[in-house]
Write a protein that holds these residues in place. Sequence first.
Motif, PDB file in Angstrom:
ATOM      1  N   GLN A 109       0.863  -1.181   0.000  1.00 25.81           N
ATOM      2  CA  GLN A 109       0.000   0.000   0.000  1.00 25.81           C
ATOM      3  C   GLN A 109       0.898   1.230   0.000  1.00 25.81           C
ATOM      4  O   GLN A 109       1.919   1.263   0.683  1.00 25.81           O
ATOM      5  CB  GLN A 109      -0.929   0.024   1.219  1.00 25.81           C
ATOM      6  N   GLY A 110       0.522   2.234  -0.763  1.00 22.11           N
ATOM      7  CA  GLY A 110       1.373   3.401  -0.908  1.00 22.11           C
ATOM      8  C   GLY A 110       2.371   3.192  -2.028  1.00 22.11           C
ATOM      9  O   GLY A 110       2.390   2.152  -2.704  1.00 22.11           O
ATOM     10  N   PRO A 174      -5.052   7.362   2.495  1.00 26.51           N
ATOM     11  CA  PRO A 174      -6.315   6.876   1.924  1.00 26.51           C
ATOM     12  C   PRO A 174      -6.173   6.517   0.463  1.00 26.51           C
ATOM     13  O   PRO A 174      -5.362   7.105  -0.269  1.00 26.51           O
ATOM     14  CB  PRO A 174      -7.262   8.055   2.129  1.00 26.51           C
ATOM     15  N   GLN A 175      -6.969   5.536   0.038  1.00 23.49           N
ATOM     16  CA  GLN A 175      -6.947   5.107  -1.356  1.00 23.49           C
ATOM     17  C   GLN A 175      -7.556   6.157  -2.278  1.00 23.49           C
ATOM     18  O   GLN A 175      -7.214   6.220  -3.463  1.00 23.49           O
ATOM     19  CB  GLN A 175      -7.697   3.780  -1.495  1.00 23.49           C
ATOM     20  N   GLY A 274       1.458  11.836  -3.462  1.00 20.76           N
ATOM     21  CA  GLY A 274       2.720  11.172  -3.760  1.00 20.76           C
ATOM     22  C   GLY A 274       2.747   9.706  -3.378  1.00 20.76           C
ATOM     23  O   GLY A 274       3.607   8.958  -3.851  1.00 20.76           O
ATOM     24  N   GLN A 275       1.806   9.281  -2.530  1.00 26.15           N
ATOM     25  CA  GLN A 275       1.745   7.875  -2.124  1.00 26.15           C
ATOM     26  C   GLN A 275       0.788   7.063  -2.997  1.00 26.15           C
ATOM     27  O   GLN A 275       0.550   5.884  -2.722  1.00 26.15           O
ATOM     28  CB  GLN A 275       1.318   7.771  -0.659  1.00 26.15           C
ATOM     29  N   LEU A 276       0.243   7.661  -4.051  1.00 24.83           N
ATOM     30  CA  LEU A 276      -0.685   6.950  -4.936  1.00 24.83           C
ATOM     31  C   LEU A 276       0.032   6.423  -6.169  1.00 24.83           C
ATOM     32  O   LEU A 276       0.997   7.014  -6.654  1.00 24.83           O
ATOM     33  CB  LEU A 276      -1.822   7.876  -5.370  1.00 24.83           C
ATOM     34  N   MET A 277      -0.494   5.321  -6.705  1.00 19.74           N
ATOM     35  CA  MET A 277       0.009   4.733  -7.938  1.00 19.74           C
ATOM     36  C   MET A 277      -0.940   5.080  -9.078  1.00 19.74           C
ATOM     37  O   MET A 277      -2.118   5.403  -8.859  1.00 19.74           O
ATOM     38  CB  MET A 277       0.099   3.214  -7.788  1.00 19.74           C
ATOM     39  N   PRO A 278      -0.458   5.038 -10.327  1.00 23.58           N
ATOM     40  CA  PRO A 278      -1.362   5.252 -11.466  1.00 23.58           C
ATOM     41  C   PRO A 278      -2.585   4.351 -11.395  1.00 23.58           C
ATOM     42  O   PRO A 278      -2.503   3.189 -10.987  1.00 23.58           O
ATOM     43  CB  PRO A 278      -0.467   4.892 -12.664  1.00 23.58           C
ATOM     44  N   THR A 281      -7.669   7.159  -7.720  1.00 24.49           N
ATOM     45  CA  THR A 281      -8.527   8.308  -7.963  1.00 24.49           C
ATOM     46  C   THR A 281      -8.409   9.317  -6.833  1.00 24.49           C
ATOM     47  O   THR A 281      -8.108   8.968  -5.686  1.00 24.49           O
ATOM     48  CB  THR A 281      -9.999   7.882  -8.113  1.00 24.49           C
ATOM     49  N   VAL A 282      -8.654  10.583  -7.192  1.00 28.81           N
ATOM     50  CA  VAL A 282      -8.641  11.667  -6.217  1.00 28.81           C
ATOM     51  C   VAL A 282      -9.823  12.579  -6.480  1.00 28.81           C
ATOM     52  O   VAL A 282     -10.402  12.578  -7.572  1.00 28.81           O
ATOM     53  CB  VAL A 282      -7.337  12.499  -6.296  1.00 28.81           C
ATOM     54  N   SER A 283     -10.195  13.333  -5.477  1.00 27.15           N
ATOM     55  CA  SER A 283     -11.171  14.407  -5.614  1.00 27.15           C
ATOM     56  C   SER A 283     -10.554  15.678  -5.057  1.00 27.15           C
ATOM     57  O   SER A 283      -9.544  15.631  -4.338  1.00 27.15           O
ATOM     58  CB  SER A 283     -12.467  14.074  -4.868  1.00 27.15           C
ATOM     59  N   PHE A 284     -11.185  16.797  -5.365  1.00 28.31           N
ATOM     60  CA  PHE A 284     -10.660  18.089  -4.939  1.00 28.31           C
ATOM     61  C   PHE A 284     -11.719  18.872  -4.172  1.00 28.31           C
ATOM     62  O   PHE A 284     -12.923  18.707  -4.409  1.00 28.31           O
ATOM     63  CB  PHE A 284     -10.197  18.904  -6.148  1.00 28.31           C
ATOM     64  N   ALA A 285     -11.277  19.699  -3.256  1.00 26.12           N
ATOM     65  CA  ALA A 285     -12.164  20.576  -2.493  1.00 26.12           C
ATOM     66  C   ALA A 285     -11.428  21.885  -2.244  1.00 26.12           C
ATOM     67  O   ALA A 285     -10.213  21.881  -2.000  1.00 26.12           O
ATOM     68  CB  ALA A 285     -12.578  19.937  -1.174  1.00 26.12           C
ATOM     69  N   PRO A 286     -12.121  23.017  -2.289  1.00 28.97           N
ATOM     70  CA  PRO A 286     -11.434  24.296  -2.066  1.00 28.97           C
ATOM     71  C   PRO A 286     -11.123  24.525  -0.589  1.00 28.97           C
ATOM     72  O   PRO A 286     -11.837  24.053   0.305  1.00 28.97           O
ATOM     73  CB  PRO A 286     -12.444  25.328  -2.582  1.00 28.97           C
ATOM     74  N   ILE A 287     -10.041  25.247  -0.334  1.00 26.12           N
ATOM     75  CA  ILE A 287      -9.688  25.693   1.009  1.00 26.12           C
ATOM     76  C   ILE A 287      -9.131  27.100   0.877  1.00 26.12           C
ATOM     77  O   ILE A 287      -8.407  27.410  -0.076  1.00 26.12           O
ATOM     78  CB  ILE A 287      -8.667  24.741   1.683  1.00 26.12           C
TER      79      ILE A 287
END
Length: 314
Positions: A109-110, A174-175, A274-278, A281-287
């Motif tokens: 994992q990672g 997280p995945q 940086g800990q994800l592999m091709p 999936t990711v999502s985005f949220a504003p801050i």
Amino acid sequence: MNTVEVIKPGVLALLMDAGRKGQHGLGLTTGGPLDADAFFWANTLVRNTPNATAIEVSVGGMELRANAEVQIAVTGAQMPLFIDGNPRAIWQSHTVAAGSTIKLDFAKQGARAYLAVAGGFDVKPQFGSTATVVREGIGGLNGSALATGDALPVLAQRPTDDQMLPVNLWPTYPQHPVLRVIEGYQVAHFSAAQRALFYSHEYQLSQQCDRMGYRLRGPALQCDIGGIVSEGICLGAIQVPADGQPIVLLNDRQTIGGYPKIGSVFSADLALLGQLMPGATVSFAPISAEAAHAELLLAERRRLAATQQLERLS
């Protein structure tokens, strides 16, 4: 001189300190660890300074031989650690006898782990840093990834007791992370509908992912400008090229670029990316910038408290 010999370098192993700062004017990028927290804890567990040179191991498959007694610590991705064939825990330090082998298997994992030795690897800095940037041919050993037969000098340090980072202090990877975005001035060139599209859909990491940046696949974003005059690019910048597929720029990014940017990933979340592999999936949220500053201050206080807790336990 004490050395650690590379028997197998694995997929990609790079000598790395905290990064090359203040050299963008020369066209040199920052480099440094993709997971700054894991890098910090690897050095902390062997009582190094935070900027000591360690090894960033991508994906795994690395094997080393200690030619003198050393103390090591491995943090980050779940890469099974073996010393002389015996499994050992990560997120803690281990004393390794002279002649012993150290193996990091492939990550379960990672994507990236960090191996630090007490005293740090003794590598001559280039432009103020030992961070390896292969694209620029700078840092590390001759600006290259580690290779079979490389002998890595280790700075001598008095033996110390092994110690473990308490489990409650381990970071989680997280995945499907939600990456927080600080919007920049160019966000005005993306309509409200385009911003809503960006924040309401997930994006997949393409096969075009490396230390320079992660190219994503998902809903294409439209911008009312096709390009800009090239300008400096910060860590985590989210470029939107003509095809509308976002690119998150990372440590080995170019220093300038001419694509519009919807914003930048909050620095505290970049380790998750940086800990994800091709294929992940990711999502985005504003801050907001104000909330991001407050979060960084709280994170620094938590790190200080954790370091003090570790010192009390040792």
